[in-house]
Design an enzyme around this catalytic site. Structure first.
Site, PDB file in Angstrom:
ATOM      1  N   GLY A   1      -2.807   0.859   2.810  1.00 38.66           N
ATOM      2  CA  GLY A   1      -2.417   1.619   3.959  1.00 38.66           C
ATOM      3  C   GLY A   1      -0.975   2.047   3.958  1.00 38.66           C
ATOM      4  O   GLY A   1      -0.333   1.713   2.909  1.00 38.66           O
ATOM      5  N   HIS A   2      -0.363   2.589   4.944  1.00 41.55           N
ATOM      6  CA  HIS A   2       0.966   3.077   4.943  1.00 41.55           C
ATOM      7  C   HIS A   2       2.071   2.056   4.963  1.00 41.55           C
ATOM      8  O   HIS A   2       1.828   0.924   5.597  1.00 41.55           O
ATOM      9  CB  HIS A   2       1.289   4.053   5.995  1.00 41.55           C
ATOM     10  CG  HIS A   2       0.768   3.658   7.357  1.00 41.55           C
ATOM     11  ND1 HIS A   2       1.139   4.572   8.400  1.00 41.55           N
ATOM     12  CD2 HIS A   2       0.477   2.590   7.870  1.00 41.55           C
ATOM     13  CE1 HIS A   2       0.759   4.180   9.669  1.00 41.55           C
ATOM     14  NE2 HIS A   2       0.498   2.779   9.424  1.00 41.55           N
ATOM     15  N   ASN A   3       2.924   2.272   4.373  1.00 42.61           N
ATOM     16  CA  ASN A   3       4.275   1.216   4.364  1.00 42.61           C
ATOM     17  C   ASN A   3       3.933  -0.101   3.646  1.00 42.61           C
ATOM     18  O   ASN A   3       4.860  -0.955   3.605  1.00 42.61           O
ATOM     19  CB  ASN A   3       4.660   0.896   5.620  1.00 42.61           C
ATOM     20  CG  ASN A   3       4.831   2.269   6.594  1.00 42.61           C
ATOM     21  OD1 ASN A   3       5.292   3.262   6.359  1.00 42.61           O
ATOM     22  ND2 ASN A   3       4.395   1.854   8.064  1.00 42.61           N
TER      23      ASN A   3
END
Lengths: 348, 348, 348
Positions: free
Chosen positions: A240-242
């Protein structure tokens, strides 16, 4: 199954930089397992404990530990770590040849920075501002988005999709169907429904990273999603993001890492491990298959979660029917303990 | 990481329709998090509870709630819902530009109904009878099957596959690698093995839907699989045939919805939730990560399933070894309770 | 939803080789469910137990078991296995036509062995030495690697990726986004990090196999990964290297089979079942949804694992909080039992 390359034993030993015994002229037509290798094949024994298996092998040559070399009837290559030597030998016999054909006429290349030694496959699309460094192979049907960089000697197999603003390091291998840089899952609730949060970060991947087929590495919301060097991810990994993944961490197929999780270096995640968002996992953590990491882990150790072991469905139904009553059962045992104590005190 | 667009503070405030304080001429080079934003960046504080963090931020401008505006040292945009305002602002700074190039010469377009304002990427394939409405963007390598419709202003990122007989609404975003309209998993057993049930339905997707990368939305067996408007699905979502998903429902990555399940409006499914086939979930249900929904849910509430919490593998092995004996343990406690009662009655 | 083909009742009966009753000239515009079929549609009743539903159906014609034919008011086709007859009928009404256009001008075909009756879609890539047998359909954007074989009448939907050294049998259907032959996850640890083990095996797939969208079938390390004939795999199946799957086995969406596992014939795996590596599963085993098979299974039976049944999150938290104390609880019950025995003995 493709035919492997043919190499003389002495050539293999020399390319591995390892000593050999026996007939160096022996032509090896490939590597095979100990029990199925024939007289024209190379095999290996990784663990000296199983040396008794050697006498049943028909392998023409074996990679073995020095301590078992005397048990080998035929030729052998001697290695302190036979499994590692086998891994290196596998590269020598691999019939897959990286294409060196330059830019295929059907490829659509809007980028100027494609190195002369790079190979761009049929129907691949390289968008404006992308950088394809020396020795890269971009497979057929791949799309590399605007301004993204593919580091030297990296290999994108067919039909990989790289969005804009992605940086992939040197000597990486990305398997087919994988998507790098799609939007992270960011939406704000509003009276009119979900309001998309445009994902303004990118993805930054180190060197020597391998990512399996049909995986997704999402771009960050405000900063980059980061994958360290030497990371290996199996098929269908979802990042997922980050998220940040430290150097050398390995994940078997189907792991799912939720947004903003931070995973340390040299961790090993077995198949289909899940990690919830916004937690931190220390270096060197091991997680068993299908565990769900729901809190931060500060110490290097092996962790697990998950339910009942496999049983016949009938028994499993009985067990799981009791599970929702576990808290009640616990309280009933506490009550029993009190009652027993009362009885004992009364009788004293 | 791609460079964000640069905008003056007053422009941002004006485009959001929100009041501002401070120097409107301030040039903002992007949005960043509160702790990493610099003097040329915009940030936001979504929860007034954390107002004490403001004093450590170097952000050039902040989106804040009216109640904390007085704490802001620099410029600010004032919003009743700062998180929503940030979401809207993210669109303004996004450097990703939708292509407006018409039909790329390498695209293969058999369809007549491609709107003049649509953009069809390199090597995309639009089959006969497909309809591509105004302002659509079909990314490189996408395939849109015969007779399918892509609604106005929808965006298919690179390498999306849409089968025949699929209808996608307006302003949708579909990420790379996603497959819409593949056959549902329908087979009848026969003496000669599995007999395929041809999947004669299609897929119908509403407006303002976003679907993450490498997802699968299968076509219906006899009627359409239906996804309502405003639905957001993260990467690697799997939606089986005949499923219906109500408006506004959100699913985090890796959810798996088996055939003919019916999910209500405004539900939220955390990562990797599974839903078995042929059940109904009410509007407003929330499901925690990795839950498996094995029965219909009539009431809006938060539900969970799943096994043990994460523990060290050694302890987890002990626990799960006991689990198959849970039914037996329950019975033993019942026996103890009876025995205690007998003892107590005897002693009275 | 695409319009189905139109066929007269007598044609359908004749093509199925089944007797009919009523007006054979009736023009059927498709198949529908019992409750939604109109007077111009065909439907079916698979289970005679539900014969009472017949009177509410408006279907123009029905496929029914001989025992319920008398209850049908309109026309009918009579079949001993109505569900199987419906499955066969679904093929007749399917509007999807296999393309028969030969090699599309934008396809890039380096292989010489493409049969004259095969169809190669737009922008597909067929690499050197590949064999595409008679009647095959290779969809737009597919890539077939060097030396791989696609058996007669097999269908690859758009954007499938087949690596080199893969053999797919006759009459197979592979859905979009699926990747066959990517490297298995093999790496040896070394002081310099993970050393890739080149995957020298291939993939061998039998006849009449269907594989759903966005699946991965990895190539073997030293021998082929093998999938038997008549196997059906739903979307997002992951099959690791060296796995063997017996004839007729079916897996619902999202199953994950780790490397070197051996699964028997005619097994059924419900959605998202996991199988750990190097174990053997007997013929005829059934596994319920989300089970994790962590040991070999010698007997045909239904097995399950997994955690608590679905409950409200509050109750689930209480339950799972107790789970790590289950071993302790078990011991406390043992202690109670001993104490009770002591009390009873004392009182005797």
């Amino acid at each position: 199954m493709a035919r492997q390359k043919a190499l003389r034993l002495k050539t293999v030993a020399s390319m591995l930089g390892l000593p050999m015994e026996g007939d160096g002229e022996l032509l090896l037509n490939g590597i095979s397992t100990l029990d199925s290798a024939g007289p024209d094949e190379l095999s290996f024994l990784s663990n000296p404990k199983y040396r008794k298996l050697l006498k049943d092998s028909n392998a023409g040559a074996l990679i073995v530990h020095p301590s078992v070399a005397e048990d080998v009837r035929g030729a052998c290559i001697i290695a302190d770590d036979p499994y590692l030597a086998f891994a290196r030998a596998s590269a020598l016999f691999d019939p897959f040849e990286r294409p060196r054909d330059g830019i295929h006429p059907t490829a659509v290349v809007a980028a100027e920075a494609v190195h002369a030694t790079a190979s761009i496959g049929a129907n691949a699309v390289i968008e404006v501002g992308a950088v394809i460094e020396e020795g890269c192979v971009i497979g057929p049907g791949c799309v590399v988005g605007a301004g993204s960089t593919i580091g030297a000697h990296s290999l994108l197999h067919a039909n990989v999709t790289v969005y804009h603003g992605v940086s992939i390091g040197r000597a990486c291998v990305i398997h087919s169907g994988t998507v790098i840089g799609a939007d992270g899952f960011g939406f704000a609730p509003s009276a009119e429904g979900w309001q998309k949060i445009h994902q303004l970060g990118g993805v930054s991947i180190g060197d020597n990273v391998e990512i399996g087929a049909n995986s997704c590495i999402d771009r960050g919301a405000l900063k980059d999603t980061r994958i360290g060097s030497g990371v290996i991810l199996d098929d269908m990994t979802m990042v997922g993001h980050n998220v940040e993944i430290g150097d050398g961490t390995a994940m078997a197929a189907g792991c799912q890492i939720a947004g903003s999780a931070k995973i340390g270096k040299n961790c090993t995640l077995a198949g289909n491990v899940g990690v919830v968002g916004h937690i931190t996992i220390a270096d060197g953590v091991h997680l068993t298959a299908r565990s769900l990491v729901s809190k931060s882990l500060d110490a290097a150790a092996s962790y697990s979660s998950g339910g009942t072991p496999l049983m016949e469905t009938r028994q499993w139904r009985k067990t799981t029917a009791r599970l929702p009553k576990l808290d009640e059962l616990y309280r009933r045992v506490q009550t029993l303990e009190k009652m027993i104590r009362t009885i004992q005190e009364d009788s004293n």
